[in-house]
Design an enzyme around this catalytic site. Sequence first.
Site, PDB file in Angstrom:
ATOM      1  N   TYR A  37      -7.321   2.095  -5.938  1.00 11.71           N
ATOM      2  CA  TYR A  37      -5.976   2.080  -6.263  1.00 11.71           C
ATOM      3  C   TYR A  37      -5.544   0.755  -6.813  1.00 11.71           C
ATOM      4  CZ  TYR A  37      -1.578   4.616  -5.812  1.00 11.71           C
ATOM      5  OH  TYR A  37      -0.455   5.317  -6.093  1.00 11.71           O
ATOM      6  N   LYS A  95      -4.658   8.096  -4.194  1.00 13.96           N
ATOM      7  CA  LYS A  95      -3.775   8.021  -3.002  1.00 13.96           C
ATOM      8  C   LYS A  95      -4.480   8.827  -1.900  1.00 13.96           C
ATOM      9  CE  LYS A  95       0.491   6.615  -2.619  1.00 13.96           C
ATOM     10  NZ  LYS A  95       1.216   5.566  -3.537  1.00 13.96           N
TER      11      LYS A  95
END
Length: 571
Positions: free
Chosen positions: A111, A182
């Site tokens: 991420y 996510k």
Amino acid sequence: MTIGKYLRWKDEQGNVFRPVSLIGTELLNDRTLNKSTAFTYEEREAFQLNGLLPPRVQTFEDQLNRVYDGFRSASTDIEKYLFLRSLQDRNETLFYALLSRHVEEMTPIIYTPTVGKACQEFSHRYQKARGLYVTADNVNQMGEMARQFAGKDIKIIVVTDSQGILGIGDQGVGGMGIPIGKLSLYTLGAGIHPAHCLPIALDVGTDNQDLLNDPMYLGVPRRRMRGDEYKRFIKRFVKQVTRHFPKAVLQWEDFSKSNAFDNLSDYEDVLPSFNDDIQGTGSVVLAGILGACKIKQETLIDQTYVVYGAGAGGVGVADQIYAGLLKEGCAHQNARDKIFILDSQGLVFDDREGLDEYKKRYAKPRHIAEGWVTESTEKVSLTELINNHPVTVLLGTSGIGGAFKAEHVQKMMEYTSRPMIFPLSNPTANCEALPEDIYQWSDGCAIVATGSPFANVSYQGREFRIGQGNNVFIFPGVGLASIVSQAEKVTLDMFTMASYALADCVSEEDLAEGCVYPRIRDLKDVSLVVAKVILEHIQATNPNSCLRGKDIEQELALHMWEPVYLPYRRV
């Protein structure tokens, strides 16, 4: 059906196993079932895998060592990202087991900040299909599209229209990297099985001319939908989600400022949904402020707040601070008076022409600046605000690298001995100030937290650990609690509870180091605490809840998946 019941069957002797119907290459190509070289000799015989794998059977540990060596051999962060994504696409159990062992090392790869570059280069580095790409042409066919997935029981959806990707803006179809990343964190932090997760990219076009000019661009080559056309499209999309994924919690992610607020307010009562950029960001920042208040031995009400950057994240931060102030007994108007927001035009005043609706609740009356020393009565800059008003908390959500200066911090030192300075923008290049500089400007007195990961800072013989205000401390636990409780609405109160739960996870040793967040390696423990606090509140206050009379810890355990191989039996 819970994940525990779905994956763990027991025979009459109490032996745990998983029933599997796929065989041969279909089994090897199923990323949720594939064990690769760890299939036992008996499983290879039963599932017709003989000759399809190298002869030697590896242990899970052997596989973990091999893929970690592969990860370490990649020379750049984007190569490491691609290595992990490739592993995720062929063997999700091994992928999540690897992440679980190297959380601090690998979360910045899967991420922020690396995912931003992955989104920018998406069309040139595309590897394998994952998730749904929804356009105006196929939105009404989502049911047919959904039937192609092996996992039929979708519990969590992360969706983006890719207009506000991190600090880098419109990335068109390349924004799919955000929902994928996510949802990886949902599984890593909250144990939500990958088969229950669905990433969706809404391809409504792009205004990024570089992408439109790129012959390799994989998205719809048109300008973005806007206005009523966009609203009608979102309405059709939400209708399809409620029809085909009725049990799912939906997370809006990286929408533009106005669309972020509009979509949230239009549909938060239609399906359980939230916007992490608004509510998750606000929640994690409030938790950091609560920790800093513990260090200062003061309260939220003792502070005056400046949010520099009045986009979705910035106003979300203001909303959550406001909720925290109310929780601690502050009157409504007094709470609003303590919060100042600034955008590209300076301090937001209520008489500004064309002021965005979502900014109005924190816009100040012009008369408060009477008597202030400013260059212009029309525009008040960050420097002028701090020079004229006793600011104790400075929060950066602007995406403008280097926006915080020595003069800001040193002026704040006149108002408080321990100013809170949180440069929160991602990626690292957009951070409003470097932690090392803030400590130098404040002679080591500032309380610092950032949005991107930073190494420890040594200053005058003292070691400061830089807490990362990462939304990952919030959204997995909130999402898990929403799933377990079968919530009809994800409320602001849930995020306020998450803030206080996260603040309680920060140890006295962390606070002594000036750090207001736990370590990323403690992510799963933190997510459990957040989920448990929310669920206990729901159980205690909602007599009609499905949690009535149930053991919360047991319910959480039933919904959480561990990345380990189970014995397979053919059915």
